[in-house]
Design a protein around this motif. Structure first.
Motif, PDB file in Angstrom:
ATOM      1  N   VAL A   1       0.843  -1.200   0.000  1.00 61.39           N
ATOM      2  CA  VAL A   1       0.000   0.000   0.000  1.00 61.39           C
ATOM      3  C   VAL A   1       0.873   1.243   0.000  1.00 61.39           C
ATOM      4  CG1 VAL A   1      -1.668   1.352   1.317  1.00 61.39           C
ATOM      5  CG2 VAL A   1      -1.977  -1.120   1.102  1.00 61.39           C
ATOM      6  N   ALA A   2       1.918   1.244   0.829  1.00 65.65           N
ATOM      7  CA  ALA A   2       2.815   2.395   0.916  1.00 65.65           C
ATOM      8  C   ALA A   2       3.530   2.642  -0.407  1.00 65.65           C
ATOM      9  CB  ALA A   2       3.826   2.177   2.033  1.00 65.65           C
ATOM     10  N   ILE A   3       3.938   1.578  -1.072  1.00 67.69           N
ATOM     11  CA  ILE A   3       4.604   1.724  -2.365  1.00 67.69           C
ATOM     12  C   ILE A   3       3.669   2.397  -3.371  1.00 67.69           C
ATOM     13  CG2 ILE A   3       5.493   0.440  -4.362  1.00 67.69           C
ATOM     14  CD1 ILE A   3       6.620  -1.606  -2.397  1.00 67.69           C
ATOM     15  N   VAL A   4       2.435   1.924  -3.419  1.00 72.60           N
ATOM     16  CA  VAL A   4       1.454   2.486  -4.350  1.00 72.60           C
ATOM     17  C   VAL A   4       1.201   3.957  -4.040  1.00 72.60           C
ATOM     18  CG1 VAL A   4      -0.972   2.418  -5.055  1.00 72.60           C
ATOM     19  CG2 VAL A   4       0.338   0.292  -4.853  1.00 72.60           C
ATOM     20  N   VAL A   5       1.020   4.287  -2.777  1.00 69.29           N
ATOM     21  CA  VAL A   5       0.735   5.673  -2.397  1.00 69.29           C
ATOM     22  C   VAL A   5       1.890   6.583  -2.787  1.00 69.29           C
ATOM     23  CG1 VAL A   5       0.381   7.219  -0.442  1.00 69.29           C
ATOM     24  CG2 VAL A   5      -0.850   5.041  -0.545  1.00 69.29           C
ATOM     25  N   VAL A   6       3.106   6.165  -2.490  1.00 70.83           N
ATOM     26  CA  VAL A   6       4.275   6.998  -2.795  1.00 70.83           C
ATOM     27  C   VAL A   6       4.416   7.213  -4.299  1.00 70.83           C
ATOM     28  CG1 VAL A   6       6.799   7.091  -2.740  1.00 70.83           C
ATOM     29  CG2 VAL A   6       5.530   6.395  -0.700  1.00 70.83           C
ATOM     30  N   VAL A   7       4.299   6.125  -5.068  1.00 71.39           N
ATOM     31  CA  VAL A   7       4.435   6.244  -6.530  1.00 71.39           C
ATOM     32  C   VAL A   7       3.356   7.153  -7.107  1.00 71.39           C
ATOM     33  CG1 VAL A   7       4.340   4.982  -8.708  1.00 71.39           C
ATOM     34  CG2 VAL A   7       5.584   4.017  -6.771  1.00 71.39           C
TER      35      VAL A   7
ATOM     36  N   PRO B   1       0.366   8.065 -15.915  1.00 70.09           N
ATOM     37  CA  PRO B   1      -0.476   6.978 -15.371  1.00 70.09           C
ATOM     38  C   PRO B   1       0.092   6.411 -14.082  1.00 70.09           C
ATOM     39  CG  PRO B   1       0.831   6.159 -17.201  1.00 70.09           C
ATOM     40  CD  PRO B   1       1.111   7.635 -17.121  1.00 70.09           C
ATOM     41  N   GLY B   2       0.065   7.218 -13.027  1.00 67.62           N
ATOM     42  CA  GLY B   2       0.692   6.832 -11.768  1.00 67.62           C
ATOM     43  C   GLY B   2       0.099   5.581 -11.150  1.00 67.62           C
ATOM     44  N   SER B   3      -1.219   5.419 -11.246  1.00 70.07           N
ATOM     45  CA  SER B   3      -1.849   4.259 -10.617  1.00 70.07           C
ATOM     46  C   SER B   3      -1.401   2.968 -11.286  1.00 70.07           C
ATOM     47  CB  SER B   3      -3.369   4.392 -10.683  1.00 70.07           C
ATOM     48  OG  SER B   3      -3.807   4.516 -12.030  1.00 70.07           O
ATOM     49  N   LEU B   4      -1.303   2.982 -12.630  1.00 65.88           N
ATOM     50  CA  LEU B   4      -0.871   1.778 -13.339  1.00 65.88           C
ATOM     51  C   LEU B   4       0.590   1.447 -13.023  1.00 65.88           C
ATOM     52  CD1 LEU B   4      -1.640  -0.419 -15.362  1.00 65.88           C
ATOM     53  CD2 LEU B   4      -0.835   1.092 -17.192  1.00 65.88           C
ATOM     54  N   VAL B   5       1.455   2.464 -13.037  1.00 71.82           N
ATOM     55  CA  VAL B   5       2.872   2.247 -12.718  1.00 71.82           C
ATOM     56  C   VAL B   5       3.019   1.731 -11.288  1.00 71.82           C
ATOM     57  CG1 VAL B   5       5.102   3.392 -12.418  1.00 71.82           C
ATOM     58  CG2 VAL B   5       3.661   3.968 -14.382  1.00 71.82           C
ATOM     59  N   ALA B   6       2.224   2.296 -10.370  1.00 67.65           N
ATOM     60  CA  ALA B   6       2.301   1.882  -8.967  1.00 67.65           C
ATOM     61  C   ALA B   6       1.915   0.416  -8.815  1.00 67.65           C
ATOM     62  CB  ALA B   6       1.378   2.765  -8.121  1.00 67.65           C
TER      63      ALA B   6
ATOM     64  N   ALA C   1       4.296  -2.607  -7.455  1.00 64.97           N
ATOM     65  CA  ALA C   1       3.881  -3.415  -6.303  1.00 64.97           C
ATOM     66  C   ALA C   1       3.796  -4.889  -6.666  1.00 64.97           C
ATOM     67  CB  ALA C   1       2.528  -2.912  -5.795  1.00 64.97           C
ATOM     68  N   ALA C   2       3.285  -5.191  -7.869  1.00 67.72           N
ATOM     69  CA  ALA C   2       3.186  -6.585  -8.301  1.00 67.72           C
ATOM     70  C   ALA C   2       4.566  -7.209  -8.472  1.00 67.72           C
ATOM     71  CB  ALA C   2       2.400  -6.661  -9.606  1.00 67.72           C
ATOM     72  N   LEU C   3       5.516  -6.438  -9.009  1.00 72.46           N
ATOM     73  CA  LEU C   3       6.882  -6.944  -9.171  1.00 72.46           C
ATOM     74  C   LEU C   3       7.539  -7.224  -7.821  1.00 72.46           C
ATOM     75  CD1 LEU C   3       8.168  -4.703 -12.108  1.00 72.46           C
ATOM     76  CD2 LEU C   3       7.624  -7.148 -12.180  1.00 72.46           C
ATOM     77  N   VAL C   4       7.355  -6.306  -6.870  1.00 74.48           N
ATOM     78  CA  VAL C   4       7.923  -6.495  -5.524  1.00 74.48           C
ATOM     79  C   VAL C   4       7.351  -7.759  -4.888  1.00 74.48           C
ATOM     80  CG1 VAL C   4       8.008  -5.545  -3.185  1.00 74.48           C
ATOM     81  CG2 VAL C   4       8.427  -4.054  -5.156  1.00 74.48           C
ATOM     82  N   ALA C   5       6.005  -7.923  -4.984  1.00 75.27           N
ATOM     83  CA  ALA C   5       5.360  -9.093  -4.386  1.00 75.27           C
ATOM     84  C   ALA C   5       5.848 -10.383  -5.030  1.00 75.27           C
ATOM     85  CB  ALA C   5       3.843  -8.974  -4.516  1.00 75.27           C
ATOM     86  N   ALA C   6       6.051 -10.376  -6.371  1.00 77.07           N
ATOM     87  CA  ALA C   6       6.479 -11.582  -7.076  1.00 77.07           C
ATOM     88  C   ALA C   6       7.947 -11.904  -6.807  1.00 77.07           C
ATOM     89  CB  ALA C   6       6.232 -11.413  -8.569  1.00 77.07           C
TER      90      ALA C   6
ATOM     91  N   PRO D   1      -1.469  -7.792  -6.656  1.00 75.71           N
ATOM     92  CA  PRO D   1      -1.865  -7.911  -5.242  1.00 75.71           C
ATOM     93  C   PRO D   1      -3.088  -7.051  -4.939  1.00 75.71           C
ATOM     94  CG  PRO D   1       0.493  -7.467  -5.470  1.00 75.71           C
ATOM     95  CD  PRO D   1      -0.115  -7.232  -6.816  1.00 75.71           C
ATOM     96  N   LEU D   2      -3.994  -7.586  -4.151  1.00 68.26           N
ATOM     97  CA  LEU D   2      -5.191  -6.820  -3.767  1.00 68.26           C
ATOM     98  C   LEU D   2      -4.822  -5.592  -2.947  1.00 68.26           C
ATOM     99  CD1 LEU D   2      -7.653  -9.708  -2.813  1.00 68.26           C
ATOM    100  CD2 LEU D   2      -7.530  -8.413  -4.942  1.00 68.26           C
ATOM    101  N   ALA D   3      -3.768  -5.701  -2.156  1.00 70.14           N
ATOM    102  CA  ALA D   3      -3.342  -4.550  -1.349  1.00 70.14           C
ATOM    103  C   ALA D   3      -2.953  -3.376  -2.231  1.00 70.14           C
ATOM    104  CB  ALA D   3      -2.170  -4.954  -0.449  1.00 70.14           C
ATOM    105  N   ALA D   4      -2.373  -3.673  -3.419  1.00 70.06           N
ATOM    106  CA  ALA D   4      -2.012  -2.592  -4.328  1.00 70.06           C
ATOM    107  C   ALA D   4      -3.261  -1.869  -4.835  1.00 70.06           C
ATOM    108  CB  ALA D   4      -1.211  -3.152  -5.505  1.00 70.06           C
TER     109      ALA D   4
END
Length: 549
Positions: free
Chosen positions: A187-193, A205-210, A214-219, A349-352
């Motif tokens: 969540v924090a990664i998405v908010v910051v990005v 497109p900040g939301s898509l990049v975020a 986040a998906a890459l970090v989780a994977a 991730p759903l959290a993202a």
């Protein structure tokens, strides 16, 4: 024009026409680019709103695709982008929790039919009766609920209450480490990005990049967080829901609430969109028809009810949208993503997604607007705060209704304060007996909220023989006001006081005659068009006696 010709013209005005694309030869490049931009922005929102409502990510995507295209073709705005929205999620989440996803298709179709009927009945312009403080309070309440609804997903746990605030507290108490820590990290990664992207460029497109980050970090780190899960590699086949009478009776109330929200939000969004750029006016009735058809179509394909989305619409306009091709392109782009990229999207991730909606909800709150309303007047502040509180604690539709009632009360009270009755001096040189003549000027609004209070002063008269009521300055006269004037005249006449009426306005004449203002006069000669004649007649009464006509 004959009645049948007018009927055909009215029907044609609610249908698509070549004129909708008149600007396309000059704007097609900008429309296509804007459509791609909106599609990129809409992808994470469609996924997030689908998950947050309980219908699932697939439902959100289907709604953005099907409803987005149908509303674009049949709607009344040239640039409106439709799909799943946060406000609709707020209404749908408790409905799905109570009745399950199996009821969603029937609710979509029922709500769509209601909205479609409202458009056919030309009810679109009723949106203009919703005051600004109600709209902004409603928006603030929705933003708070959307944020609270993301707390369970953001912490990787679940609550049991259908109230967003209560469920948020429940999930925080039930959250377990380390899962909550990893979820909050994403969540924090998405908010910051997303916040950084706003500083880079408004169209970035900040939301898509975020979400990608986040998906890459989780994977890469194998984080134990929930993901969207398997998505179909295409659109589902359309299925007509079962119109079981028992199910309809059970879900009709929910469908009405969904329809009311869909109509209100879509018309508000279309109205705002028409002010963002010179893209032509919007047709409110046709917009309702388009949104009704969009919800019906989305329901048949397993989607959720749709509304106009002001955030995505604004993105499109700023990116160069001028015609409906932008919204159509956005839907087709999402369809391509579903066809070729569903396997990748399933790992998000759903959290993202929760982080995206938390930022989206926060951006819905305009602090400048809040300060403006709170500082405008006490009445506006009360309406704004009450609407927001009821939205969060009770229900969105009740919030709008209560906001309208309270706003109406304050408006009527203010209107009543503009009404008044003022005693005037008789014109010209004073003559013997003038002290027994009273001239009263009625002004402002004489309606049910002000009539009794306004005329109490006249009723309390003493030591006069003739009363002249000047009614030419009245701006509003309703049946209650006319009845009070009638009763006042009858009361004064019973006390031996002759009443003369001067200057009933032409637009008030009919109601004055129907209620009895004119017939309550002692004689038809006691109705005058100018003050001089009324005063002269009053003086003749004082000099020669009350029997003079």
């Amino acid at each position: 024009m004959s009645t049948s010709a007018r009927s055909r013209s009215a029907v044609r005005s609610l249908l698509p026409s070549p004129a909708d694309y008149r600007e396309l030869p000059r704007s097609w490049k900008g429309d296509l680019l804007a459509g791609v931009t909106v599609g990129i922005v809409a992808l994470p929102l469609a996924l997030a709103f689908g998950v947050s409502s309980g219908a699932g990510a697939e439902s959100g995507l289907v709604t953005a695709i099907i409803a987005g295209v149908v509303a674009a073709v049949f709607g009344g705005s040239n640039v409106q982008v439709s799909g799943p929205t946060g406000a609709m999620v707020v209404v749908l989440a408790p409905i799905i929790a109570a009745h399950g996803t199996g009821a969603l298709a029937l609710i979509c179709v029922l709500a769509g039919l209601i909205v479609l009927t409202a458009g056919a009945l030309r009810l679109g312009r009723t949106i203009s009766y919703i005051p600004w403080p109600v709209i902004e309070g409603f928006t603030l309440g929705i933003a708070v609920i959307i944020f609270l609804q993301q707390v369970p997903t953001a912490t990787g746990s679940h609550g049991h209450s259908t109230n967003a605030a209560v469920a948020a507290v429940e999930t925080l108490l039930a959250a377990q480490w380390p899962k909550i820590g990893w979820s909050l990290l994403l969540v924090a990664i998405v908010v910051v990005v997303m916040l950084v992207s706003l500083r880079i460029h408004p169209r970035f497109p900040g939301s898509l990049v975020a979400i990608v980050i986040a998906a890459l970090v989780a994977a890469l780190f194998g984080l134990p967080v929930d993901t969207i899960g398997r998505l179909p590699a295409g659109l589902p086949a359309p299925v007509l829901p079962s119109f079981d009478p028992g199910a309809i009776a059970t879900l009709l109330g929910s469908a009405v609430a969904v329809a009311a929200l869909a109509a209100i939000e879509s018309l508000l969004s279309a109205r705002v969109a028409s002010t963002l750029a010179d893209t032509g006016p919007y047709d409110a009735d046709r917009e309702l028809v388009g949104q009704g058809l969009a919800s019906i179509a989305a329901g048949l394909f397993g989607g959720m009810p749709a509304t106009g989305a002001i955030a995505r619409t604004a993105v499109g306009v700023r990116a160069g949208a001028r015609t409906r091709v932008t919204a159509i392109t956005h839907g087709l782009l999402l369809l391509v993503i579903v066809l070729v990229g569903s396997a990748v999207v399933s790992r998000v991730p759903l959290a993202a997604l929760a982080g995206v909606l938390m930022v989206t909800a926060s951006r819905m709150i305009a602090l400048r607007t809040v300060r403006t309303i709170l500082g405008a007047s006490r009445a506006d502040a009360v309406v704004f705060c009450l609407t927001a509180i009821v939205t969060v604690s009770v229900d969105l539709i009740y919030a709008v209704l209560i906001g309208l009632l309270v706003a109406g009360f304050f408006a009527l009270r203010q209107l009543a304060r503009t009404s008044g009755v003022h005693r005037e001096e008789l014109p010209g040189a004073a003559q013997p007996g003038d002290e027994r003549i009273a001239v009263f000027r009625l002004e402002g609004a004489l309606f049910f909220g002000a009539a009794e209070r306004t005329l109490e002063r006249v009723a309390a008269l003493r030591d006069v023989e003739v009363v002249i009521l000047r009614m030419s300055q009245l701006q509003l006269l309703d049946a209650t006001g006319a009845q009070v004037v009638t009763e006042l005249i009858a009361s004064l006449e019973r006390r031996g006081i002759t009443v003369l009426v001067k200057g009933i306005r032409p637009d008030h004449r009919e109601i004055a005659e129907r209620v009895g203002v004119i017939s309550s006069l002692r004689h038809q000669n006691h109705l005058f068009d100018d003050l001089g004649s009324a005063v002269a007649h009053a003086r003749s009464h004082v000099v020669r006696g009350p029997w003079v006509r």
